[in-house]
Design a protein around this motif. Sequence first.
Motif, short mmCIF file in Angstrom:
data_model
loop_
_atom_site.label_atom_id
_atom_site.label_comp_id
_atom_site.label_asym_id
_atom_site.label_seq_id
_atom_site.Cartn_x
_atom_site.Cartn_y
_atom_site.Cartn_z
N THR A 38 0.83 -1.21 0.00
CA THR A 38 0.00 0.00 0.00
C THR A 38 0.86 1.26 0.00
O THR A 38 0.57 2.24 -0.70
CB THR A 38 -0.92 0.00 1.23
N GLU A 39 1.93 1.26 0.79
CA GLU A 39 2.80 2.43 0.87
C GLU A 39 3.53 2.66 -0.45
O GLU A 39 3.75 3.82 -0.85
CB GLU A 39 3.80 2.24 2.01
N ALA A 40 3.92 1.60 -1.13
CA ALA A 40 4.56 1.75 -2.43
C ALA A 40 3.62 2.42 -3.43
O ALA A 40 4.03 3.25 -4.25
CB ALA A 40 5.02 0.39 -2.96
N GLU A 41 2.33 2.10 -3.35
CA GLU A 41 1.35 2.74 -4.22
C GLU A 41 1.17 4.21 -3.83
O GLU A 41 1.06 5.09 -4.69
CB GLU A 41 0.01 2.00 -4.12
N THR A 42 1.16 4.49 -2.54
CA THR A 42 0.97 5.87 -2.07
C THR A 42 2.15 6.75 -2.45
O THR A 42 1.96 7.92 -2.82
CB THR A 42 0.78 5.88 -0.54
N LEU A 43 3.35 6.23 -2.38
CA LEU A 43 4.54 7.02 -2.70
C LEU A 43 4.80 7.13 -4.20
O LEU A 43 5.67 7.91 -4.61
CB LEU A 43 5.77 6.41 -2.01
N GLY A 44 4.12 6.36 -5.01
CA GLY A 44 4.33 6.44 -6.45
C GLY A 44 5.34 5.46 -6.99
O GLY A 44 5.71 5.55 -8.16
N LEU A 45 5.78 4.51 -6.16
CA LEU A 45 6.66 3.46 -6.68
C LEU A 45 5.91 2.54 -7.63
O LEU A 45 6.49 1.97 -8.56
CB LEU A 45 7.25 2.65 -5.53
N THR A 46 4.62 2.38 -7.38
CA THR A 46 3.79 1.57 -8.26
C THR A 46 2.60 2.40 -8.72
O THR A 46 2.17 3.34 -8.04
CB THR A 46 3.27 0.31 -7.52
N GLY A 47 2.10 2.07 -9.86
CA GLY A 47 0.87 2.67 -10.39
C GLY A 47 -0.10 1.57 -10.71
O GLY A 47 0.24 0.67 -11.50
N ARG A 48 -1.27 1.60 -10.09
CA ARG A 48 -2.23 0.51 -10.20
C ARG A 48 -1.58 -0.80 -9.78
O ARG A 48 -1.82 -1.87 -10.34
CB ARG A 48 -2.79 0.41 -11.61
N PHE A 49 -0.67 -0.68 -8.78
CA PHE A 49 0.05 -1.80 -8.17
C PHE A 49 1.02 -2.49 -9.13
O PHE A 49 1.45 -3.61 -8.88
CB PHE A 49 -0.92 -2.81 -7.56
N VAL A 50 1.38 -1.82 -10.22
CA VAL A 50 2.42 -2.30 -11.13
C VAL A 50 3.68 -1.47 -10.87
O VAL A 50 3.61 -0.23 -10.82
CB VAL A 50 1.99 -2.16 -12.60
N LEU A 51 4.81 -2.12 -10.68
CA LEU A 51 6.05 -1.40 -10.43
C LEU A 51 6.38 -0.52 -11.62
O LEU A 51 6.48 -0.98 -12.76
CB LEU A 51 7.20 -2.39 -10.16
N ALA A 52 6.55 0.78 -11.35
CA ALA A 52 6.83 1.73 -12.42
C ALA A 52 8.23 1.50 -12.99
O ALA A 52 9.14 1.10 -12.26
CB ALA A 52 6.71 3.16 -11.89
N PRO A 53 8.42 1.75 -14.28
CA PRO A 53 9.75 1.54 -14.88
C PRO A 53 10.84 2.38 -14.20
O PRO A 53 11.97 1.92 -14.06
CB PRO A 53 9.56 1.95 -16.34
N PHE A 54 10.50 3.61 -13.78
CA PHE A 54 11.53 4.44 -13.15
C PHE A 54 11.87 3.97 -11.74
O PHE A 54 12.85 4.43 -11.16
CB PHE A 54 11.08 5.90 -13.11
N ALA A 55 11.06 3.05 -11.16
CA ALA A 55 11.32 2.56 -9.80
C ALA A 55 12.10 1.26 -9.78
O ALA A 55 12.40 0.75 -8.70
CB ALA A 55 10.00 2.38 -9.05
N VAL A 56 12.45 0.73 -10.95
CA VAL A 56 13.15 -0.56 -10.99
C VAL A 56 14.52 -0.45 -10.34
O VAL A 56 14.97 -1.35 -9.62
CB VAL A 56 13.26 -1.06 -12.44
N THR A 57 15.20 0.68 -10.56
CA THR A 57 16.56 0.85 -10.02
C THR A 57 16.59 1.66 -8.73
O THR A 57 17.67 1.96 -8.23
CB THR A 57 17.44 1.56 -11.06
N VAL A 58 15.43 2.00 -8.18
CA VAL A 58 15.43 2.91 -7.03
C VAL A 58 16.02 2.24 -5.80
O VAL A 58 16.69 2.89 -4.99
CB VAL A 58 14.00 3.41 -6.76
N ALA A 59 15.79 0.94 -5.62
CA ALA A 59 16.31 0.27 -4.43
C ALA A 59 17.83 0.29 -4.39
O ALA A 59 18.44 0.56 -3.35
CB ALA A 59 15.80 -1.17 -4.37
N ALA A 60 18.46 0.03 -5.53
CA ALA A 60 19.92 0.02 -5.57
C ALA A 60 20.49 1.41 -5.36
O ALA A 60 21.50 1.59 -4.66
CB ALA A 60 20.40 -0.55 -6.90
N GLU A 61 19.85 2.44 -5.94
CA GLU A 61 20.38 3.80 -5.83
C GLU A 61 20.10 4.41 -4.47
O GLU A 61 20.97 5.05 -3.88
CB GLU A 61 19.77 4.68 -6.92
#
Length: 825
Positions: free
Chosen positions: A478-501
């Motif tokens: 739920t928090e990932a959706e609220t922060l914009g990491l996911t859209g409609r609960f699909v991981l956004a392309p720009f968030a794929v590398t966010v964990a490493a960075e």
Amino acid sequence: MVAMTDDAGPAARLESGRALTYTSWLRSLSNPELTALFAARPDLMAPVPAGIAALAARATSKPTVLRALDQLDRFGLQVLEGLLALGDPRFSGTPEGTRREELAVALGVPCDALDAPLGQLRTTALVWDDAGLLRPIAILRDILVEPAALGPPVTALIGALPLDRLNRLAADLGLPTGYADGAPAERIGADLTRPGRIEELLAVAGDAARPVLDRMAWGPAHGSVSNAQRETSLATAVSPIDRLLALGLIIGTDDHTVALPREVALHLRDGRLFSPTEAEPPPVSGPIVDAALATRAAAGQVFTVLRSLEELLDAWTADPPGVLRNGGLGVRDLKRAAHLMDTDEAGAALLMETARAGGLIAPGSEVDGEWLPTVEYDVWRACDPARRWLWLVGAWLRSPRAAGLGRGKDARGRSRNVLGEGLDRRFAPEVRLDVLAALSSAPAGCAPDPETVSARLAWLRPRRQGAAFDELVRDTLTEAETLGLTGRFVLAPFAVTVAAEATADSFASAPSGAADSVTAARLAAELPVPLDHFLLQGDLTAVAPGPLVPALARELALAADVESTGGATVYRFSAASVRRALDAGRGAEELVELLERHSRTPLPQPLRYLVADVARQHGRLRVGTASSYLRCDDPAVLSELLSDRRATDLGLFGLAPTVVASRASRPILLDRLGELGYHPVPEAVDGSVQISHPQARRSVGRAAGSELAGPPVPGPELRMAAVRALRAGDEAETAVRHPVDTPGSEPPRSPTATTLAVLSAAARAGGRVWIGYLDSEGIASSSIVEPASVDGGYLTAYDATKAAVRRFAVHRITGVSPLDSEPAR
């Protein structure tokens, strides 16, 4: 202690002729392997062990081993349990070890499939190599009591039986009784483990006894039976349980419990340790969503988060909420914040906890007791939107605070408050990273079902399972959706590398993000381009069809109030908002010119009249300090004020046609006249108008981190320095000491900057240097040292002239000279 740290059990010989032990195996590791150990288990170098023996003792202590076990996935844990089950036939002493081929057969997987889990177990030093045998450390037997849900070996179970029961069991098995032919327990154990013997005994027990064994075969290996230690034999057996006890296929351990021997269970399992062996994680699945729509939804949520948080913290600058006694935020303040950000209370709590973790808000001084933005908030607000979002997400990923816990009560039944105590979960950062990894493993456009994500994390962290863990996984989605990491609960392309960075060392030192951030570049391409225009309407509103450039947004927010947000933002002009802009120093003509320049529609006449009317009344009265006075170029205004009965409490009296004095102070006079609708402005002693700017209050401190947070993974340079210090300490403890004579010339002398540069270079390269040193008593000396680290004004190094590890104050080092160094191991 020796048995624990050494895991002694000779199987191979070192060149010195001594048996290989766990400590000597650690000593044989290369420097890169030791740095990998410190990276996998950072708690082992806090502080740096004095030597290899100290490292072995710490690596086999129960708390550190438990932390290492928590990092294993289900397959890695199955491999480790398999090594414990197969390599400990006597269930006493140190596990003897297992060969890779034997383990692969018992797990039912190819040998190649064991490379990854065995590599991790060896890297974390939970398993070590001994002449081709894989040996788990001994402490694991006390933690994983029943590996693979198997009971103790038969020799361990029958070894605790009294002699009369051993004789009855031997007689039923057709073996000699007594001690004439050796120990009865060893003789019975050897017979039960003889190839084909268990199958013969199962035939004797009969088909009626097989269901009892099948229920215990895959665990648990213990069952409840009344009078489990009864005297029974094949001749007197009247039930399947009696026959199984008489044949040693189950053995009573107390009056109410029987145990299934490990060898019998493995025979019933056809030699397999697990059913099934879960070598691969379960897939993440769910409905397919249009990828473009999901990406736009995520980018839109990013914009909403940034705007909402900025509006909240700007509001807290002028009117900060109070800090509760427990350090949290009140329920009413939470509701007001949610209303201001146009979200629910759960979303508001998440954004505030994330802002706190990112250092954007903190409690003010103890006297104020208010939640205020920090000076870092000004730095954050100056960054571009993509880097501001990356700052927030990085803080969220690293924070042990779980905002979702604010909905419940603690163990004492007390409500938890947002930003308060009791919201810490030590494994929260790990869960968030694992959830993002699970989302990234889903097919393109897949909105994973929460159940499949939970199942994957159950495989990834089998020792973390429980109600609290499952709740944290759901909250993370739920928090990932609220922060914009996911859209409609699909991981956004720009968030794929966010964990490493966001978890990189460079990001921790510069939270605004690295200049070459891939995530920031991808997100910037998805965010709407800031606009420099808006649309003025005849109903005294302005519509911004998208995000405005920061300077224009600040100017428009100064002259109008935000009425609604969404895809477009609606601003409403009023007399109060226009007066706010005039109070801040904007002139009427300047304000009209700003609106005409940036509006794509003509300036409506009602808005032009509104600005002119407010400006006509604004500043006609001027308040000065006499204690105090009013000055106005229009005597009629002052006459009107003197005759106004509402102003009698101000004690006004005329001094001249254009000057009126008051017994009230200037701040009181300003506020009261503003309430009466006269709207005066203050003036300085020279008669110029004083422009009032809202005070930007800031907290001087940053919110402290949680005590539950685990030790951070040290950087590569720090790990290498720890390895060099470890080698030096081990050499000082174990090697025959032969102090090195210092060169015969005078000690070296060099500038401080040169000294620091040479010492730092030697610490990185593992070289030797000759230093001159002046101790606290002023006595000069020189030493040949191997620098390990230069930190906090001190040099930690192995002193070859003293054959010991020492610390030198850098300011007392008179000079340094590089020497030819031996190559690092």
